[in-house]
Design an enzyme around this catalytic site. Structure first.
Site, mmCIF file in Angstrom:
data_model
loop_
_atom_site.group_PDB
_atom_site.id
_atom_site.type_symbol
_atom_site.label_atom_id
_atom_site.label_comp_id
_atom_site.label_asym_id
_atom_site.label_seq_id
_atom_site.Cartn_x
_atom_site.Cartn_y
_atom_site.Cartn_z
ATOM 1 N N LYS A 12 27.746 -41.587 76.227
ATOM 2 C CA LYS A 12 28.195 -40.246 76.633
ATOM 3 C C LYS A 12 27.166 -39.564 77.548
ATOM 4 O O LYS A 12 27.520 -39.051 78.601
ATOM 5 C CB LYS A 12 28.451 -39.412 75.371
ATOM 6 C CG LYS A 12 28.995 -38.027 75.621
ATOM 7 C CD LYS A 12 29.767 -37.504 74.427
ATOM 8 C CE LYS A 12 28.880 -37.039 73.290
ATOM 9 N NZ LYS A 12 28.139 -35.797 73.576
ATOM 10 N N SER A 13 25.907 -39.586 77.139
ATOM 11 C CA SER A 13 24.869 -38.900 77.933
ATOM 12 C C SER A 13 24.776 -39.487 79.345
ATOM 13 O O SER A 13 24.659 -38.750 80.328
ATOM 14 C CB SER A 13 23.501 -39.065 77.266
ATOM 15 O OG SER A 13 23.479 -38.408 76.032
ATOM 16 N N SER A 54 14.700 -30.728 73.489
ATOM 17 C CA SER A 54 16.080 -30.820 73.943
ATOM 18 C C SER A 54 16.180 -31.483 75.306
ATOM 19 O O SER A 54 15.658 -30.970 76.308
ATOM 20 C CB SER A 54 16.705 -29.419 74.018
ATOM 21 O OG SER A 54 17.907 -29.474 74.752
ATOM 22 N N ASP A 73 21.644 -37.280 67.097
ATOM 23 C CA ASP A 73 23.101 -37.299 66.894
ATOM 24 C C ASP A 73 23.520 -38.218 65.740
ATOM 25 O O ASP A 73 24.688 -38.257 65.368
ATOM 26 C CB ASP A 73 23.812 -37.751 68.181
ATOM 27 C CG ASP A 73 23.679 -36.693 69.273
ATOM 28 O OD1 ASP A 73 23.455 -35.519 68.940
ATOM 29 O OD2 ASP A 73 23.801 -37.055 70.462
ATOM 30 N N LYS A 124 24.596 -27.858 66.361
ATOM 31 C CA LYS A 124 25.340 -28.916 67.071
ATOM 32 C C LYS A 124 26.824 -28.528 67.079
ATOM 33 O O LYS A 124 27.154 -27.365 66.920
ATOM 34 C CB LYS A 124 25.097 -30.259 66.379
ATOM 35 C CG LYS A 124 23.676 -30.767 66.555
ATOM 36 C CD LYS A 124 23.391 -31.086 68.012
ATOM 37 C CE LYS A 124 21.946 -31.465 68.255
ATOM 38 N NZ LYS A 124 21.644 -31.597 69.670
ATOM 39 N N ARG A 150 25.628 -29.112 61.101
ATOM 40 C CA ARG A 150 25.748 -30.459 60.520
ATOM 41 C C ARG A 150 25.008 -30.590 59.194
ATOM 42 O O ARG A 150 25.366 -31.442 58.376
ATOM 43 C CB ARG A 150 25.293 -31.520 61.529
ATOM 44 C CG ARG A 150 26.306 -31.666 62.644
ATOM 45 C CD ARG A 150 25.946 -32.720 63.664
ATOM 46 N NE ARG A 150 27.074 -32.922 64.568
ATOM 47 C CZ ARG A 150 26.997 -33.537 65.732
ATOM 48 N NH1 ARG A 150 25.842 -34.012 66.154
ATOM 49 N NH2 ARG A 150 28.079 -33.681 66.484
HETATM 50 C C1 S3P Z 1 22.195 -34.827 74.830
HETATM 51 C C2 S3P Z 1 21.113 -34.277 74.194
HETATM 52 C C3 S3P Z 1 21.121 -33.902 72.778
HETATM 53 C C4 S3P Z 1 22.288 -34.548 72.023
HETATM 54 C C5 S3P Z 1 23.564 -34.449 72.789
HETATM 55 C C6 S3P Z 1 23.433 -35.151 74.124
HETATM 56 C C7 S3P Z 1 22.082 -35.153 76.271
HETATM 57 O O1 S3P Z 1 21.246 -32.494 72.661
HETATM 58 O O2 S3P Z 1 22.426 -33.944 70.756
HETATM 59 O O3 S3P Z 1 24.634 -35.028 72.071
HETATM 60 O O4 S3P Z 1 22.946 -35.895 76.788
HETATM 61 O O5 S3P Z 1 21.141 -34.679 76.908
HETATM 62 P P1 S3P Z 1 19.963 -31.534 72.673
HETATM 63 O O6 S3P Z 1 19.350 -31.582 74.003
HETATM 64 O O7 S3P Z 1 20.507 -30.166 72.356
HETATM 65 O O8 S3P Z 1 19.077 -32.052 71.571
#
Ligand code: S3P
Length: 432
Positions: A22-23, A167, A318, A345, A349
């Site tokens: 996803k990221s 983050s 996650d 989140k 959670r």
């Molecule tokens: C993500 C970063 C994380 C993760 C999210 C995807 C990303 O969030 O929880 O599902 O793609 O950069 P945070 O940056 O808030 O920790």
């Protein structure tokens, strides 16, 4: 409202290919749209969250063609985005909204950004604050800490910013703003977070410097060229099957082509430490591609663990919901600390996993920043709600595999935000 009914299984067996990360999928659309030329994306995650990102760029004039999991993005360069006709909608996607805020702040036109009812409750100040320091003008409810937000045209200037919360979304948002800002944008991350943005910058030839815990980009950057992106399987999706393989008896499951970027593999380290039989078979990858591996998992007798090192938290952020399920099946008392960000989140959670697993018979106590979970407990099937959170829904589905009797999980529509074929794959490996 959609629901998922899961029956207990004797074992899980087979080979599984989970959808794309996803990221990385989000970032492929963002950078492909800003590149010059045709970016091809292979194994794009066609989930609701990533489609939201794609639609936002289409709304800003980018031609993107989707054929199955293949994207063709016709980028026209860094300064080619057009004013959208209406409010941009990030749907349920925190990643889309937060990262895109950085990019939108650097545009020579005003935009509005919103999201669904869950996303409109999630904190945006963590990006709005530093973007405002860069000169962005962002307004919205509760002193611009919540969506919908209005982003006005401003010239950005580089700043040095030390992340107060670990983050990757905030880091990436500031780095994308840094592409357009004048001067140096430096993001200091005391605890390392996923580095997909930096890796993709390197792959696209976007110059930046990493020195210790600081990442520096000098803007405005020069145009950069399109490239081909191969998205690996999402380790966050694989984690559900990894835990399913570990906690169900007589199981053997192979997860294929999973992204094993070290900033994401905390869950593997922790489960292995708990006694999980997990074997990683790294695969060859091309230049500029993320590392991938096949992962073999076998049923294991898990023992409890304490997770309280701030360096591991972002590496499995996650995966905590599914980790909590594993902990209910581990011998001893598992303690999680310093994971307070789980409260903001897609749902709270910490609370959601405590309430739902307790209902299934687990001994789980929520704390300020994690849980205390006593195992091993036998779970019982019942009716539970995911609270609209995809990872809670899928974690409960895995817990249901080892419960007595059938489990009905309510409000499971949102599984589609990250893992559209989850139910089908689960049925495929479940042996009764
Ligand atoms: C993500 C970063 C994380 C993760 C999210 C995807 C990303 O969030 O929880 O599902 O793609 O950069 P945070 O940056 O808030 O920790």
């Amino acid at each position: 409202m959609k629901k998922l009914v899961v029956q207990p299984v004797k074992s899980v067996k087979g080979a599984v290919t989970v959808p794309g990360d996803k990221s990385i999928s989000h970032r492929s659309v963002m950078l492909g749209s800003l590149a010059y030329g045709t970016t091809q994306v292979e194994n794009f995650l066609t989930s609701a969250d990533c489609i939201s990102t794609m639609n936002i760029f289409k709304a800003m004039g980018v031609h993107i063609k989707q054929k199955g999991t293949h994207l063709t993005i016709q980028g026209k360069g860094l300064n080619s985005l057009k004013p959208p006709a209406k409010t941009l909608d990030a749907g349920n996607s925190g990643t889309t909204s937060r990262i895109i805020l950085g990019l939108l702040s650097g545009q020579p036109f005003a935009t509005r950004l919103t999201g669904d009812k869950y996303l409109r409750r999630r904190p945006m100040k963590r990006v709005v604050g530093p973007l405002t320091q860069m000169g962005a003008r962002i307004s919205g409810p509760a002193d611009a800490s919540l969506l919908p937000l209005k982003i006005e045209t401003r010239k950005l200037k580089g700043i040095t910013y030390r992340l107060p919360v670990a983050s990757a979304q905030v880091k990436s948002s500031l780095l994308l703003a840094g592409l357009f800002a004048v001067g140096d944008t430096t993001v200091i991350e005391p605890t390392p977070t996923r580095d997909h943005t930096e890796r993709m910058f390197s792959a696209f030839g976007i110059p930046f410097k990493r020195k210790g815990d600081a990442i520096k980009i000098h803007g405005p950057i020069k145009p950069f060229k399109a490239r081909k992106i191969k998205v690996p399987g999402d380790i966050s999706s694989a984690a559900f099957f990894i835990v399913a393989g570990l906690i169900t008896p007589n199981s053997k499951i192979l997860l294929k082509n999973i992204g094993v970027n070290p900033t994401r593999t905390g869950i593997l380290d922790v489960l292995k430490k708990m006694g999980g039989k997990i074997t990683i078979y790294p695969k060859k990858t091309g230049k500029g591609e993320e590392p991938i591996a096949d992962i073999l998992v076998q049923s294991s007798r898990l023992k409890a663990i304490t997770v309280n090192d701030e360096n591991i938290i972002p590496r499995m952020i996650d995966e905590f919901p599914i980790f909590a399920v594993a902990a209910t099946q581990a011998e001893g008392t598992t303690v999680v600390k310093k994971a307070e960000d789980l409260k903001v989140k897609e749902s709270d959670r910490i609370l959601m996993m405590a309430v739902t697993l307790k209902k299934m018979g687990a001994h789980i106590q929520p704390t300020q920043d994690g849980w205390v979970i006593k195992g091993k407990t036998s779970l019982n099937g019942c009716m539970v709600s995911s609270g609209g959170d995809h990872r809670i829904a899928m974690s409960l589905a895995v817990a249901a595999l080892v419960a007595q009797g059938s489990t009905t999980i309510l409000d499971t529509e949102n599984i589609n935000t990250s893992f559209p074929n989850f139910e089908k794959l689960l049925k495929q490996v479940a042996k009764r």
